[in-house]
Design a protein around this motif. Structure first.
Motif, PDB file in Angstrom:
ATOM      1  N   ARG A 184       4.537  -8.635   3.927  1.00 19.37           N
ATOM      2  CA  ARG A 184       4.095  -8.303   2.928  1.00 19.37           C
ATOM      3  C   ARG A 184       2.678  -7.811   3.360  1.00 19.37           C
ATOM      4  O   ARG A 184       1.724  -6.132   3.119  1.00 19.37           O
ATOM      5  CB  ARG A 184       4.001  -8.646   1.754  1.00 19.37           C
ATOM      6  CG  ARG A 184       3.017  -7.778   0.528  1.00 19.37           C
ATOM      7  CD  ARG A 184       2.192  -9.348  -0.477  1.00 19.37           C
ATOM      8  NE  ARG A 184       3.968  -9.376  -1.495  1.00 19.37           N
ATOM      9  CZ  ARG A 184       4.425 -10.060  -1.991  1.00 19.37           C
ATOM     10  NH1 ARG A 184       2.812 -10.811  -2.522  1.00 19.37           N
ATOM     11  NH2 ARG A 184       5.172 -10.200  -2.569  1.00 19.37           N
ATOM     12  N   GLU A 185       1.806  -8.506   4.331  1.00 16.71           N
ATOM     13  CA  GLU A 185       0.487  -8.286   4.820  1.00 16.71           C
ATOM     14  C   GLU A 185       0.430  -7.826   5.948  1.00 16.71           C
ATOM     15  O   GLU A 185      -0.433  -7.099   6.291  1.00 16.71           O
ATOM     16  CB  GLU A 185       0.417  -9.704   5.240  1.00 16.71           C
ATOM     17  CG  GLU A 185      -0.036 -10.838   4.366  1.00 16.71           C
ATOM     18  CD  GLU A 185       0.989 -11.469   3.704  1.00 16.71           C
ATOM     19  OE1 GLU A 185       1.954 -11.143   4.865  1.00 16.71           O
ATOM     20  OE2 GLU A 185       0.905 -12.071   3.045  1.00 16.71           O
ATOM     21  N   ARG A 186       2.002  -7.532   6.789  1.00 17.50           N
ATOM     22  CA  ARG A 186       1.933  -6.429   7.757  1.00 17.50           C
ATOM     23  C   ARG A 186       3.290  -5.663   8.038  1.00 17.50           C
ATOM     24  O   ARG A 186       4.489  -6.803   8.204  1.00 17.50           O
ATOM     25  CB  ARG A 186       1.633  -7.521   9.077  1.00 17.50           C
ATOM     26  CG  ARG A 186       1.670  -6.920  10.119  1.00 17.50           C
ATOM     27  CD  ARG A 186       0.907  -8.413  11.207  1.00 17.50           C
ATOM     28  NE  ARG A 186       1.079  -7.493  12.909  1.00 17.50           N
ATOM     29  CZ  ARG A 186       0.542  -7.318  13.845  1.00 17.50           C
ATOM     30  NH1 ARG A 186      -0.463  -7.227  13.098  1.00 17.50           N
ATOM     31  NH2 ARG A 186       1.167  -6.759  15.202  1.00 17.50           N
ATOM     32  N   CYS A 187       3.392  -5.029   8.958  1.00 20.10           N
ATOM     33  CA  CYS A 187       4.763  -4.412   9.022  1.00 20.10           C
ATOM     34  C   CYS A 187       4.622  -3.656  10.542  1.00 20.10           C
ATOM     35  O   CYS A 187       3.747  -2.788  10.054  1.00 20.10           O
ATOM     36  CB  CYS A 187       5.166  -2.783   7.857  1.00 20.10           C
ATOM     37  SG  CYS A 187       6.473  -2.655   7.786  1.00 20.10           S
ATOM     38  N   GLU A 188       5.264  -3.936  11.503  1.00 19.66           N
ATOM     39  CA  GLU A 188       5.576  -3.559  12.375  1.00 19.66           C
ATOM     40  C   GLU A 188       6.584  -2.142  12.575  1.00 19.66           C
ATOM     41  O   GLU A 188       7.255  -2.486  11.921  1.00 19.66           O
ATOM     42  CB  GLU A 188       5.807  -4.453  13.528  1.00 19.66           C
ATOM     43  CG  GLU A 188       4.467  -5.545  13.782  1.00 19.66           C
ATOM     44  CD  GLU A 188       4.553  -6.457  14.591  1.00 19.66           C
ATOM     45  OE1 GLU A 188       3.926  -7.516  15.256  1.00 19.66           O
ATOM     46  OE2 GLU A 188       5.869  -6.359  14.859  1.00 19.66           O
ATOM     47  N   LEU A 189       5.876  -1.359  13.492  1.00 15.34           N
ATOM     48  CA  LEU A 189       6.511   0.590  13.547  1.00 15.34           C
ATOM     49  C   LEU A 189       6.753   0.776  14.662  1.00 15.34           C
ATOM     50  O   LEU A 189       6.206  -0.271  15.607  1.00 15.34           O
ATOM     51  CB  LEU A 189       6.566   1.396  12.394  1.00 15.34           C
ATOM     52  CG  LEU A 189       5.809   1.025  11.498  1.00 15.34           C
ATOM     53  CD1 LEU A 189       4.868   1.715  10.793  1.00 15.34           C
ATOM     54  CD2 LEU A 189       6.993   0.875   9.917  1.00 15.34           C
ATOM     55  N   VAL A 190       7.738   0.435  15.250  1.00 20.61           N
ATOM     56  CA  VAL A 190       7.897   1.555  16.173  1.00 20.61           C
ATOM     57  C   VAL A 190       7.824   3.063  16.116  1.00 20.61           C
ATOM     58  O   VAL A 190       8.354   3.965  14.959  1.00 20.61           O
ATOM     59  CB  VAL A 190       9.443   1.077  17.278  1.00 20.61           C
ATOM     60  CG1 VAL A 190       8.845   0.215  17.948  1.00 20.61           C
ATOM     61  CG2 VAL A 190      10.450   1.602  16.594  1.00 20.61           C
ATOM     62  N   ALA A 191       7.798   4.099  17.079  1.00 22.70           N
ATOM     63  CA  ALA A 191       7.781   5.749  16.723  1.00 22.70           C
ATOM     64  C   ALA A 191       8.612   6.119  17.740  1.00 22.70           C
ATOM     65  O   ALA A 191       9.188   5.686  18.585  1.00 22.70           O
ATOM     66  CB  ALA A 191       6.112   6.003  17.514  1.00 22.70           C
ATOM     67  N   PRO A 234      -4.310   0.547   6.815  1.00 24.21           N
ATOM     68  CA  PRO A 234      -3.605  -0.780   6.814  1.00 24.21           C
ATOM     69  C   PRO A 234      -2.915  -1.749   6.934  1.00 24.21           C
ATOM     70  O   PRO A 234      -2.234  -1.131   6.158  1.00 24.21           O
ATOM     71  CB  PRO A 234      -5.174  -1.476   5.673  1.00 24.21           C
ATOM     72  CG  PRO A 234      -5.000  -0.275   4.812  1.00 24.21           C
ATOM     73  CD  PRO A 234      -5.032   1.065   5.471  1.00 24.21           C
ATOM     74  N   GLY A 235      -2.511  -2.799   7.717  1.00 22.16           N
ATOM     75  CA  GLY A 235      -1.118  -3.522   7.483  1.00 22.16           C
ATOM     76  C   GLY A 235      -0.447  -3.122   7.780  1.00 22.16           C
ATOM     77  O   GLY A 235       1.026  -3.017   8.297  1.00 22.16           O
ATOM     78  N   LEU A 236      -0.290  -1.191   8.595  1.00 16.62           N
ATOM     79  CA  LEU A 236       0.747  -0.672   9.577  1.00 16.62           C
ATOM     80  C   LEU A 236       0.406  -0.556  10.682  1.00 16.62           C
ATOM     81  O   LEU A 236      -0.151  -0.120  11.327  1.00 16.62           O
ATOM     82  CB  LEU A 236       0.805   1.116   8.988  1.00 16.62           C
ATOM     83  CG  LEU A 236       1.786   0.335   7.575  1.00 16.62           C
ATOM     84  CD1 LEU A 236       2.062   2.443   7.201  1.00 16.62           C
ATOM     85  CD2 LEU A 236       3.288   0.134   7.059  1.00 16.62           C
ATOM     86  N   VAL A 237       1.394  -1.210  11.987  1.00 15.59           N
ATOM     87  CA  VAL A 237       0.920  -1.149  13.265  1.00 15.59           C
ATOM     88  C   VAL A 237       2.516  -0.773  14.204  1.00 15.59           C
ATOM     89  O   VAL A 237       3.693  -1.895  13.194  1.00 15.59           O
ATOM     90  CB  VAL A 237       0.932  -3.330  13.857  1.00 15.59           C
ATOM     91  CG1 VAL A 237       0.583  -3.047  15.100  1.00 15.59           C
ATOM     92  CG2 VAL A 237      -0.364  -3.843  12.259  1.00 15.59           C
ATOM     93  N   VAL A 238       1.814   0.111  14.507  1.00 13.44           N
ATOM     94  CA  VAL A 238       2.431   0.435  16.126  1.00 13.44           C
ATOM     95  C   VAL A 238       2.535  -0.214  17.016  1.00 13.44           C
ATOM     96  O   VAL A 238       2.091  -0.281  17.533  1.00 13.44           O
ATOM     97  CB  VAL A 238       2.367   1.747  16.395  1.00 13.44           C
ATOM     98  CG1 VAL A 238       3.412   2.689  16.751  1.00 13.44           C
ATOM     99  CG2 VAL A 238       1.853   3.017  15.222  1.00 13.44           C
ATOM    100  N   GLU A 273       2.924   1.940   0.579  1.00 10.48           N
ATOM    101  CA  GLU A 273       2.104   3.421   1.444  1.00 10.48           C
ATOM    102  C   GLU A 273       3.623   4.234   1.118  1.00 10.48           C
ATOM    103  O   GLU A 273       4.079   5.613   1.364  1.00 10.48           O
ATOM    104  CB  GLU A 273       2.225   3.044   2.994  1.00 10.48           C
ATOM    105  CG  GLU A 273       1.253   2.869   3.575  1.00 10.48           C
ATOM    106  CD  GLU A 273       1.528   0.743   3.352  1.00 10.48           C
ATOM    107  OE1 GLU A 273       0.546   0.790   4.005  1.00 10.48           O
ATOM    108  OE2 GLU A 273       2.119   0.451   2.991  1.00 10.48           O
ATOM    109  N   VAL A 274       4.605   3.722   0.688  1.00 11.43           N
ATOM    110  CA  VAL A 274       5.912   4.763   0.428  1.00 11.43           C
ATOM    111  C   VAL A 274       5.925   4.692  -1.459  1.00 11.43           C
ATOM    112  O   VAL A 274       7.036   5.152  -1.834  1.00 11.43           O
ATOM    113  CB  VAL A 274       7.145   4.455   1.225  1.00 11.43           C
ATOM    114  CG1 VAL A 274       7.336   3.829   2.432  1.00 11.43           C
ATOM    115  CG2 VAL A 274       7.656   2.828   0.406  1.00 11.43           C
TER     116      VAL A 274
END
Length: 371
Positions: free
Chosen positions: A138-145, A156-160, A199-200
């Motif tokens: 909930r606080e942090r969602c990691e992503l990859v491109a 905020p909260g979305l980290v690549v 965000e969604v």
């Protein structure tokens, strides 16, 4: 009565012992025919399966799969939809479903992006730089491109954490889409968690369950059966929710089955000719035996043997010659068939089992033994 039964069989055994050369030649021809027939039956299974694998293997990874998708907004009722889709795909018997979700394009800061998530990145994502993401929280969602350079988000909260590309043979584009010049795709881990991100919120999303077609799992009978079962699954899921859709390479499966049938017929034609040659050899070798059989029947009639005793002697002689030869040839054919199946990369036990239970296989061997 017992002596009357045993006497003709004893005469048959003495005939065999008196002419071992002719008997061995005849038995050898029958054994060769039995071995060729058995190997042909197993070879038909292997050839059909190989033709199906080759046809399916020509498909791109994004088309070589069975998938169920659902398009909608929100997550209400997802548990029931997920259960129906996964159970339906598992019932097809071609593998365990993968899950992914992709969202409609949205703007984050100055970037137009598409967010997506998978349950398990193993086998789907190949790291280009950085590291794979941890599960969304909930606080942090990691992503990859996906197929793009790693860059920070103005959200905020979305980290690549890195950059990835599709793993070899993975149907990633069919699951989450692909990066284009107009928008980039960013993938997280954890479908439910990603779907609850602000965000969604309010975005259309496509939930996809997919089973990549394993070339070793789809054999010829399954390729013939799958189109009907897929159509039944599509109908059932649409009755549950019209937003469901089923995607499958139905045309390619039909082509695979037709190619398998054609390859099997060609092999049957060539193998049948070999069996005829071996049987002709056995008939030629048995010519001297037939003359001896006529002399034996004449002697038995002079000794006042009954008709049924003469017939029993003839049948007993044929069984004593042909049956061991068929058994030996059958065993040799099974061994040869197992070697062929293993060399073709097919499970030998499955190929042997299907060959022996195929319609007509037992009858063919039985007729060979009686012949």
């Amino acid at each position: 009565m017992t002596r009357r039964l045993v006497a003709p069989l004893a005469v048959a055994a003495r005939r065999i012992a008196a002419r071992p050369g002719s008997v061995l030649l005849t038995g050898f021809g029958i054994a060769l025919a039995a071995a060729a027939l058995t190997a042909l039956l197993v070879g038909q299974v292997v050839v059909e399966d190989r033709a199906v694998s080759d046809e399916i293997g020509r498909l791109p990874a994004d088309e070589r799969m069975l998938s169920v998708s659902w398009v909608g907004i929100g997550t209400t009722g997802w548990a029931g939809l997920d259960r129906e889709a996964q159970n339906g795909l598992r019932a097809l018997g071609v593998g365990e479903p993968l899950r992914a979700v992709g969202f409609r394009s949205t703007r984050l800061g100055t970037d137009i992006v598409r967010l997506a998530a998978v349950d398990d990145p193993a086998g789907l994502l190949e790291l280009r730089s950085g590291r794979l993401p941890a599960p969304c929280a909930r606080e942090r969602c990691e992503l990859v491109a996906l197929d793009a350079d790693r860059r920070p988000f103005a959200a905020p909260g979305l980290v690549v954490t890195g950059s990835v590309t599709a793993a070899a043979g993975a149907p990633l584009a069919a699951l989450v889409g692909s990066t284009t010049a107009a928008e980039s795709v960013f993938i997280g881990v954890g479908i439910e968690e990603m779907s609850r991100r602000p965000e969604v919120s309010g975005l259309f999303r496509t939930l996809t369950w997919a089973v990549p077609l394993d070339l070793d799992a789809v054999d010829s009978p399954k390729a013939a059966d799958l189109p009907t079962r897929i159509a039944e699954l599509d109908t059932r899921l649409r009755q549950i929710d019209p937003a469901f859709g089923v995607r499958a390479p139905l045309h390619e499966l039909e082509q695979a089955r037709e190619r398998a049938t054609s390859a099997s017929r060609r092999q049957l034609l060539v193998g049948g000719q070999c069996i005829v040659v071996f049987l002709a050899f056995a008939v030629l070798a048995a010519s001297r035996i037939r003359r001896n059989a006529a002399e034996t029947r004449f002697r038995l009639r002079r000794l006042r043997a009954l008709r049924w005793q003469i017939a029993l002697e003839t049948a007993g002689y044929a069984v004593l010659v042909a049956l061991p030869a068929v058994v030996v040839g059958f065993g040799a054919g099974l061994l040869a068939g197992a070697v062929v199946a293993d060399a073709a990369g097919r499970p030998a036990g499955d190929a042997l089992g299907r060959a022996l239970t195929a319609a007509g296989s037992g009858g063919a061997l039985g007729l060979l033994a009686l012949g």
